[in-house]
Design a protein around this motif. Structure first.
Motif, PDB file in Angstrom:
ATOM      1  N   GLN A   1      38.628   1.334  55.594  1.00  0.00           N
ATOM      2  CA  GLN A   1      37.319   1.472  54.955  1.00  0.00           C
ATOM      3  C   GLN A   1      37.449   2.027  53.538  1.00  0.00           C
ATOM      4  OE1 GLN A   1      34.428   0.698  56.657  1.00  0.00           O
ATOM      5  NE2 GLN A   1      35.514   0.178  58.558  1.00  0.00           N
ATOM      6  N   GLU A   2      38.572   2.729  53.266  1.00  0.00           N
ATOM      7  CA  GLU A   2      38.770   3.366  51.972  1.00  0.00           C
ATOM      8  C   GLU A   2      40.097   2.908  51.366  1.00  0.00           C
ATOM      9  OE1 GLU A   2      36.602   5.220  50.484  1.00  0.00           O
ATOM     10  OE2 GLU A   2      35.167   5.382  52.148  1.00  0.00           O
ATOM     11  N   ILE A   3      40.089   2.611  50.082  1.00  0.00           N
ATOM     12  CA  ILE A   3      41.296   2.145  49.402  1.00  0.00           C
ATOM     13  C   ILE A   3      42.356   3.235  49.360  1.00  0.00           C
ATOM     14  CG2 ILE A   3      42.215   1.455  47.147  1.00  0.00           C
ATOM     15  CD1 ILE A   3      39.661  -0.230  46.817  1.00  0.00           C
ATOM     16  N   ASP A   4      41.951   4.468  49.122  1.00  0.00           N
ATOM     17  CA  ASP A   4      42.927   5.560  49.091  1.00  0.00           C
ATOM     18  C   ASP A   4      43.622   5.719  50.442  1.00  0.00           C
ATOM     19  OD1 ASP A   4      42.417   6.087  46.459  1.00  0.00           O
ATOM     20  OD2 ASP A   4      40.994   7.712  46.838  1.00  0.00           O
ATOM     21  N   GLU A   5      42.871   5.561  51.509  1.00  0.00           N
ATOM     22  CA  GLU A   5      43.444   5.645  52.858  1.00  0.00           C
ATOM     23  C   GLU A   5      44.467   4.523  53.057  1.00  0.00           C
ATOM     24  OE1 GLU A   5      41.953   5.502  57.560  1.00  0.00           O
ATOM     25  OE2 GLU A   5      40.544   5.139  55.907  1.00  0.00           O
TER      26      GLU A   5
ATOM     27  N   LEU B   1      40.176  -4.926  53.836  1.00  0.00           N
ATOM     28  CA  LEU B   1      39.520  -3.801  53.169  1.00  0.00           C
ATOM     29  C   LEU B   1      38.007  -3.993  53.238  1.00  0.00           C
ATOM     30  CD1 LEU B   1      41.842  -3.536  50.055  1.00  0.00           C
ATOM     31  CD2 LEU B   1      41.797  -1.983  52.018  1.00  0.00           C
ATOM     32  N   VAL B   2      37.338  -3.043  53.869  1.00  0.00           N
ATOM     33  CA  VAL B   2      35.889  -3.090  54.021  1.00  0.00           C
ATOM     34  C   VAL B   2      35.266  -2.178  52.969  1.00  0.00           C
ATOM     35  CG1 VAL B   2      33.956  -2.742  55.603  1.00  0.00           C
ATOM     36  CG2 VAL B   2      36.178  -3.474  56.490  1.00  0.00           C
ATOM     37  N   SER B   3      34.326  -2.720  52.181  1.00  0.00           N
ATOM     38  CA  SER B   3      33.721  -1.916  51.124  1.00  0.00           C
ATOM     39  C   SER B   3      32.318  -2.426  50.834  1.00  0.00           C
ATOM     40  CB  SER B   3      34.570  -1.980  49.848  1.00  0.00           C
ATOM     41  OG  SER B   3      34.655  -3.310  49.389  1.00  0.00           O
ATOM     42  N   ASP B   4      31.598  -1.657  50.000  1.00  0.00           N
ATOM     43  CA  ASP B   4      30.236  -2.036  49.629  1.00  0.00           C
ATOM     44  C   ASP B   4      30.201  -3.007  48.461  1.00  0.00           C
ATOM     45  OD1 ASP B   4      29.083  -0.458  51.606  1.00  0.00           O
ATOM     46  OD2 ASP B   4      29.127   1.320  50.325  1.00  0.00           O
ATOM     47  N   GLU B   5      31.324  -3.119  47.746  1.00  0.00           N
ATOM     48  CA  GLU B   5      31.376  -4.050  46.630  1.00  0.00           C
ATOM     49  C   GLU B   5      32.777  -4.614  46.517  1.00  0.00           C
ATOM     50  OE1 GLU B   5      32.223  -0.769  43.119  1.00  0.00           O
ATOM     51  OE2 GLU B   5      30.209  -1.598  43.362  1.00  0.00           O
ATOM     52  N   PHE B   6      32.961  -5.605  45.698  1.00  0.00           N
ATOM     53  CA  PHE B   6      34.247  -6.262  45.588  1.00  0.00           C
ATOM     54  C   PHE B   6      35.287  -5.337  44.956  1.00  0.00           C
ATOM     55  CE2 PHE B   6      31.822  -9.922  46.634  1.00  0.00           C
ATOM     56  CZ  PHE B   6      32.724 -10.766  47.272  1.00  0.00           C
ATOM     57  N   ILE B   7      36.527  -5.535  45.340  1.00  0.00           N
ATOM     58  CA  ILE B   7      37.615  -4.692  44.871  1.00  0.00           C
ATOM     59  C   ILE B   7      37.863  -4.960  43.393  1.00  0.00           C
ATOM     60  CG2 ILE B   7      40.020  -4.040  45.270  1.00  0.00           C
ATOM     61  CD1 ILE B   7      39.743  -5.429  48.030  1.00  0.00           C
ATOM     62  N   SER B   8      37.990  -3.921  42.629  1.00  0.00           N
ATOM     63  CA  SER B   8      38.256  -4.066  41.198  1.00  0.00           C
ATOM     64  C   SER B   8      39.718  -4.426  40.965  1.00  0.00           C
ATOM     65  CB  SER B   8      37.921  -2.772  40.461  1.00  0.00           C
ATOM     66  OG  SER B   8      38.846  -1.758  40.813  1.00  0.00           O
TER      67      SER B   8
ATOM     68  N   VAL C   1      36.230  -7.499  52.792  1.00  0.00           N
ATOM     69  CA  VAL C   1      35.003  -7.649  53.582  1.00  0.00           C
ATOM     70  C   VAL C   1      33.935  -6.800  52.911  1.00  0.00           C
ATOM     71  CG1 VAL C   1      33.894  -7.306  55.810  1.00  0.00           C
ATOM     72  CG2 VAL C   1      36.284  -8.063  55.712  1.00  0.00           C
ATOM     73  N   VAL C   2      32.935  -7.463  52.334  1.00  0.00           N
ATOM     74  CA  VAL C   2      31.869  -6.761  51.618  1.00  0.00           C
ATOM     75  C   VAL C   2      30.671  -6.618  52.542  1.00  0.00           C
ATOM     76  CG1 VAL C   2      30.376  -6.785  49.602  1.00  0.00           C
ATOM     77  CG2 VAL C   2      32.694  -7.716  49.444  1.00  0.00           C
ATOM     78  N   ARG C   3      30.234  -5.377  52.723  1.00  0.00           N
ATOM     79  CA  ARG C   3      29.077  -5.128  53.579  1.00  0.00           C
ATOM     80  C   ARG C   3      27.822  -5.740  52.946  1.00  0.00           C
ATOM     81  NH1 ARG C   3      31.334   0.116  53.106  1.00  0.00           N
ATOM     82  NH2 ARG C   3      32.534   0.764  54.939  1.00  0.00           N
ATOM     83  N   SER C   4      27.041  -6.411  53.738  1.00  0.00           N
ATOM     84  CA  SER C   4      25.785  -6.987  53.239  1.00  0.00           C
ATOM     85  C   SER C   4      24.751  -5.880  53.078  1.00  0.00           C
ATOM     86  CB  SER C   4      25.264  -8.036  54.228  1.00  0.00           C
ATOM     87  OG  SER C   4      24.044  -8.550  53.798  1.00  0.00           O
ATOM     88  N   GLN C   5      24.151  -5.810  51.893  1.00  0.00           N
ATOM     89  CA  GLN C   5      23.212  -4.717  51.616  1.00  0.00           C
ATOM     90  C   GLN C   5      21.763  -5.181  51.596  1.00  0.00           C
ATOM     91  OE1 GLN C   5      24.835  -3.335  47.863  1.00  0.00           O
ATOM     92  NE2 GLN C   5      25.873  -1.640  48.900  1.00  0.00           N
ATOM     93  N   GLN C   6      21.567  -6.485  51.608  1.00  0.00           N
ATOM     94  CA  GLN C   6      20.202  -6.982  51.513  1.00  0.00           C
ATOM     95  C   GLN C   6      19.946  -7.973  52.635  1.00  0.00           C
ATOM     96  OE1 GLN C   6      19.231  -8.430  47.619  1.00  0.00           O
ATOM     97  NE2 GLN C   6      20.383  -6.831  46.583  1.00  0.00           N
ATOM     98  N   SER C   7      18.717  -8.144  52.944  1.00  0.00           N
ATOM     99  CA  SER C   7      18.344  -9.075  54.003  1.00  0.00           C
ATOM    100  C   SER C   7      18.694 -10.489  53.594  1.00  0.00           C
ATOM    101  CB  SER C   7      16.842  -8.977  54.274  1.00  0.00           C
ATOM    102  OG  SER C   7      16.429 -10.032  55.114  1.00  0.00           O
ATOM    103  N   THR C   8      19.246 -11.238  54.522  1.00  0.00           N
ATOM    104  CA  THR C   8      19.592 -12.625  54.224  1.00  0.00           C
ATOM    105  C   THR C   8      18.357 -13.480  54.021  1.00  0.00           C
ATOM    106  OG1 THR C   8      19.684 -13.068  56.602  1.00  0.00           O
ATOM    107  CG2 THR C   8      21.755 -12.515  55.506  1.00  0.00           C
ATOM    108  N   ASN C   9      17.184 -12.973  54.419  1.00  0.00           N
ATOM    109  CA  ASN C   9      15.959 -13.738  54.192  1.00  0.00           C
ATOM    110  C   ASN C   9      15.697 -13.939  52.705  1.00  0.00           C
ATOM    111  OD1 ASN C   9      15.452 -13.915  56.923  1.00  0.00           O
ATOM    112  ND2 ASN C   9      14.252 -12.017  56.973  1.00  0.00           N
ATOM    113  N   ALA C  10      16.208 -13.002  51.883  1.00  0.00           N
ATOM    114  CA  ALA C  10      16.002 -13.120  50.444  1.00  0.00           C
ATOM    115  C   ALA C  10      16.768 -14.298  49.860  1.00  0.00           C
ATOM    116  CB  ALA C  10      16.436 -11.831  49.750  1.00  0.00           C
TER     117      ALA C  10
END
Length: 408
Positions: free
Chosen positions: A304-308, A325-332, A352-361
């Motif tokens: 879940q964490e790059i440092d880990e 790697l699971v994160s809220d945004e793409f890896i820099s 693996v980027v966590r989805s933050q918005q409804s797919t209905n949008a």
């Protein structure tokens, strides 16, 4: 009599773009030492010596040097059959010289190795298409070997007379093996079968072929059942499946020994090794799995964490890694650089980027008349449910500029 059973060496194989040749040198050196330590009398290699029909020079050199070391300059017979990754012609090519070194190559179904003798070594005393009898100087009884190299459909028709593969393959091999066994395999010697086949118990669970392996099983046409093996056979030495396992359905052991290295991430965590078989006439075969320690282990890791992730990578340098790697945004790019600097064996990075918005949008209409960068943003929003960051947009602009310059 002690027989060392191995197979699926896949010399020259790469994991994605990562060469495994140094690991293969290490593990085959260990295998040779193990054969000597266990005082093996015979070596059986059940196919897939190479990973492709045209192996690199370094793979060919490694094979011949290893086989010569295993044969102890003709004192110990080494039986090597072709698998579905091998060119049968290439396997048979060095045959005349190889036999003088105690190496018995079997490239084709129904191969006929003529009787001959090696000074101060063993002798082939009887032979027929698909069969050889070996007399070792230190044993009063012979070793009988039924051998079936891998056969594609053309070879099956040419060598075995097969016309309707799905209906006839089991019946044909059963008849072929039983004819040889009834003629040559009495209880005054030890009797084995070696083959490169997809074999399982009739009615048993279908076993998955290794990931990245050229499949033998297409539908059910290539399935061979263990009840086709003659009753006279005391041990069946198989190749093709890369995990150590015994196949049920016969009164004697039917064994896949495993590949010497893990060759795909689906094999991560599997213990690799060889099988040592002890045989006497008129008795049940005893066999032992001997683990091999050489080579990098394959690891599928998720963080879940790059440092880990970086801490784990630095603590486990002698591995090959599929990293999720699971994160809220793409890896820099800076974080990617840190990750690759921490480890030289990263084969895949799966973000693996966590989805933050409804797919209905994502159901809004897209204006195809807008600029390319806005189209890209709409696509990215649709695909990943979030806006692309500035670094991704900069990469897009760089691609657009490079394309424009090329066209000019």
């Amino acid at each position: 009599m002690k027989i060392l059973h191995t197979g699926d060496w896949h010399l020259g194989k790469r994991l994605d773009n990562f060469s495994r040749i140094e690991e293969q040198r290490e593990v085959l050196s260990e295998l040779c030492e193990l054969a000597d330590q266990q005082q093996a009398d015979v070596i059986v290699i059940a196919g897939d010596l190479f990973d492709n029909f045209n192996p690199a020079v370094e793979a060919v050199e490694l094979l011949y040097r290893t086989l010569r070391q295993l044969s102890k300059d003709g004192k110990r017979p080494v039986i090597a059959i072709a698998g579905n990754h091998d060119s049968a012609d290439r396997i048979d090519a060095p045959d005349i010289i190889a036999r003088e070194c105690g190496i018995l190559f079997v490239g084709y179904p129904k191969a006929h190795i003529r009787p001959y003798a090696i000074t101060s070594g063993f002798s082939i005393t009887k032979a027929a298409p698909g069969f050889m009898e070996i007399q070792l100087p230190n044993f009063s009884y012979p070793l009988r070997v039924l051998h079936t190299a891998f056969a594609n459909e053309l070879r099956l028709k040419q060598y075995l007379g097969l016309e309707n593969k799905e209906q006839q393959l089991n019946e044909l091999l059963k008849a072929h093996w039983n004819e040889l066994a009834s003629q040559y395999c009495d209880d005054t010697g030890v009797n084995i079968l070696t083959a490169h086949l997809y074999l399982l118990e009739r009615g048993g669970e279908i076993i998955e072929e290794p990931e990245g392996e050229k499949p033998i099983k297409i539908g059910n046409a290539e399935l061979i059942f263990s009840d086709c093996i003659p009753e006279e056979i005391q041990y069946t030495a198989l190749g093709h499946l890369h995990r150590y396992q015994q196949i049920r359905g016969h009164n004697a052991p039917v064994v896949y020994p495993s590949s010497p290295l893990a060759y795909s991430f689906s094999e991560a965590g599997q213990q690799k090794g060889v099988v040592l078989v002890e045989l006497f006439p008129q008795s049940k075969a005893e066999y032992t799995f001997l683990p091999l320690r050489s080579g990098r282990s394959l690891q599928r890791k998720r963080f879940q964490e790059i440092d880990e992730a970086i801490v784990w990578l630095k603590a486990n340098p002698y591995t090959l890694v599929e990293l999720t790697l699971v994160s809220d945004e793409f890896i820099s790019s800076a974080d990617l650089k840190r990750i690759h600097e921490a480890h030289d064996g990263i084969i895949h990075i799966i973000p693996v980027v966590r989805s933050q918005q409804s797919t209905n949008a994502n159901n809004k209409l897209i204006n195809l008349e807008q600029d390319l960068d806005l189209l890209f943003k709409d696509y990215f929003q649709f695909k990943y449910a979030q806006e692309p960051n500035a670094e991704i947009m900069d990469l897009l602009k760089e691609v657009i500029n490079n394309t424009t310059n090329t066209e000019d």
